[in-house]
Design an enzyme around this catalytic site. Structure first.
Site, PDB file in Angstrom:
ATOM      1  N   HIS A 160      35.065  44.439  34.542  1.00 30.18           N
ATOM      2  CA  HIS A 160      36.098  44.547  35.615  1.00 30.18           C
ATOM      3  C   HIS A 160      37.198  43.667  35.665  1.00 30.18           C
ATOM      4  CE1 HIS A 160      37.790  44.861  39.398  1.00 30.18           C
ATOM      5  NE2 HIS A 160      37.779  43.790  39.494  1.00 30.18           N
TER       6      HIS A 160
ATOM      7  N   CYS B 122      33.737  49.879  38.219  1.00 27.99           N
ATOM      8  CA  CYS B 122      33.858  50.408  39.636  1.00 27.99           C
ATOM      9  C   CYS B 122      33.981  51.731  39.885  1.00 27.99           C
ATOM     10  CB  CYS B 122      35.561  49.928  40.040  1.00 27.99           C
ATOM     11  SG  CYS B 122      35.728  48.079  40.017  1.00 27.99           S
TER      12      CYS B 122
HETATM   13 ZN    ZN Z   1      37.013  47.524  38.292  1.00 25.00          ZN
END
Ligand code: ZN
Length: 359
Positions: A341, A315
């Site tokens: 993630h 991210c």
């Molecule tokens: Zn993430």
């Protein structure tokens, strides 16, 4: 295990030979000696302390004897932290049609080449001792859902007899674990598995019998097999108070991020699930804004982070547009980034629970 029981969850440390685990903990599934698509150093940087290996898969390929000769599963996969192996029972259970259950054990056909194999509690212990995970699991029969009462009773009778045989064989052979001398004679731990279908009295009976046998920890199995979540919750709530406070409690095969938080807050110490890793490979991301299907066309030119509230390496660096493109193009990096993630998101959920219990 030093456990503190508090309303809203238990914060503890679980001291295993290879690693002290901060609980409550979520354990990624490393089926065939790998958490699919994610290298070990990345797992370490995400804060993973314990991962699972699947006995059934490793037994078939490359073979537990091979892994034993190569120094055990920790050394083979270069994972110096904690490992847990399942008993093989659940995978055999999911092979319905390819298996035949008797009091002695389970005969099944390999999903790889159709060859015939026979697993008994004793054999499951031998395979798990050869693999050498920090935590081994008793050989059980995972009761399917739905199961009527007589079927659940019969299944429970097998699970309890197999728990006894697992424990006896494990105690006689646990000294054979390959890393014993590196850890001042410490050996593996063995957890018993509470079954009983969706019948609370059968669950209570199983828990009481297993506690009498005195395992190193206790799992609640046979959940997340298709039952409504209210039933899952009811079974966990029924069993938890019957388990000894000073030993770890593990709910197998759960769940969505909100579920693992809920169960941790009920006093569950350990959970595992293929969901974050499997869903990632299909393009499903768990985010602070809910579930995100990265394949959707609306992300084709979306320059935002997959989850703007997430601080994971994916991210911080990549956009939704890029992750969507990788998926569309069938690039190998897609599964890797999506999985990193999702695991980071699951670990963050557990970290939040632990922090709230530290206060
Ligand atoms: Zn993430």
């Amino acid at each position: 295990m030093i456990a503190e029981t508090e309303p809203g969850g238990r914060r503890a440390q679980l001291h295993l030979s290879h690693q002290t685990i901060q609980t409550p903990v979520f354990m990624p599934v490393g089926t065939a000696g790998t958490v699919k698509a994610v290298p070990q150093d990345t797992l370490e940087s995400l804060g993973a302390e314990i991962i699972l290996g699947n006995t059934y898969h490793l037994y078939l390929r490359p073979g537990h004897e091979t892994i034993h000769r190569l120094g055990g599963l920790h050394r083979f996969m270069s994972w110096p932290h904690a490992l847990l192996t399942d008993s093989g029972g659940f995978q055999v259970f999911s092979l319905s049609g390819l298996r035949k259950v008797s009091d002695e054990g389970v005969r099944f056909r390999s999903h790889l080449d159709g060859s015939s194999h026979f697993f008994t509690p004793e054999h499951s212990m031998d395979v798990q001792i050869a693999l050498g995970a920090d935590i081994a699991m008793a050989f059980d029969e995972c009761t399917e859902y739905p199961a009527d009462r007589s079927r659940a009773e019969e299944s429970l009778r097998l699970t309890m007899a197999w728990a006894r045989r697992s424990l006896d064989h494990f105690r006689d052979h646990r000294n054979q674990v390959v890393w014993r001398n590196e850890f001042e004679g410490r050996t593996q731990s063995l957890f018993g598995i509470v079954q009983g279908g969706m019948y609370t009295d059968l669950r209570r009976e199983c828990a009481a019998r297993l506690v009498e046998m005195d395992f190193d920890g206790y799992a609640i199995g046979g959940l997340s097999v298709g039952e409504p979540r209210a039933l899952t919750l009811e079974m966990i709530a029924e069993v938890l108070p019957l388990l000894p406070a000073g030993k770890p409690r593990y709910v197998m095969g759960v769940g969505y991020p909100d579920e693992i938080e809920q169960y941790a807050r009920m006093g569950v110490d350990m959970m595992d699930c293929v969901l974050p890793t499997r869903a990632a490979r299909h393009g499903l991301l768990f985010t602070s804004e809910g579930r995100l299907n990265i394949k959707a066309k609306r992300y084709a030119e979306d320059q935002s982070a997959p989850d703007p509230a997430c601080n994971c390496p994916v991210c911080r660096r990549y956009t939704r547009a890029y992750l969507r493109h990788l998926m569309q193009a069938g690039e190998a990096l897609s599964g890797t980034l999506n999985t990193i993630h999702n695991l980071a998101y699951y670990f963050a959920v557990m970290q939040r629970v632990r922090q709230s219990l530290n206060a």
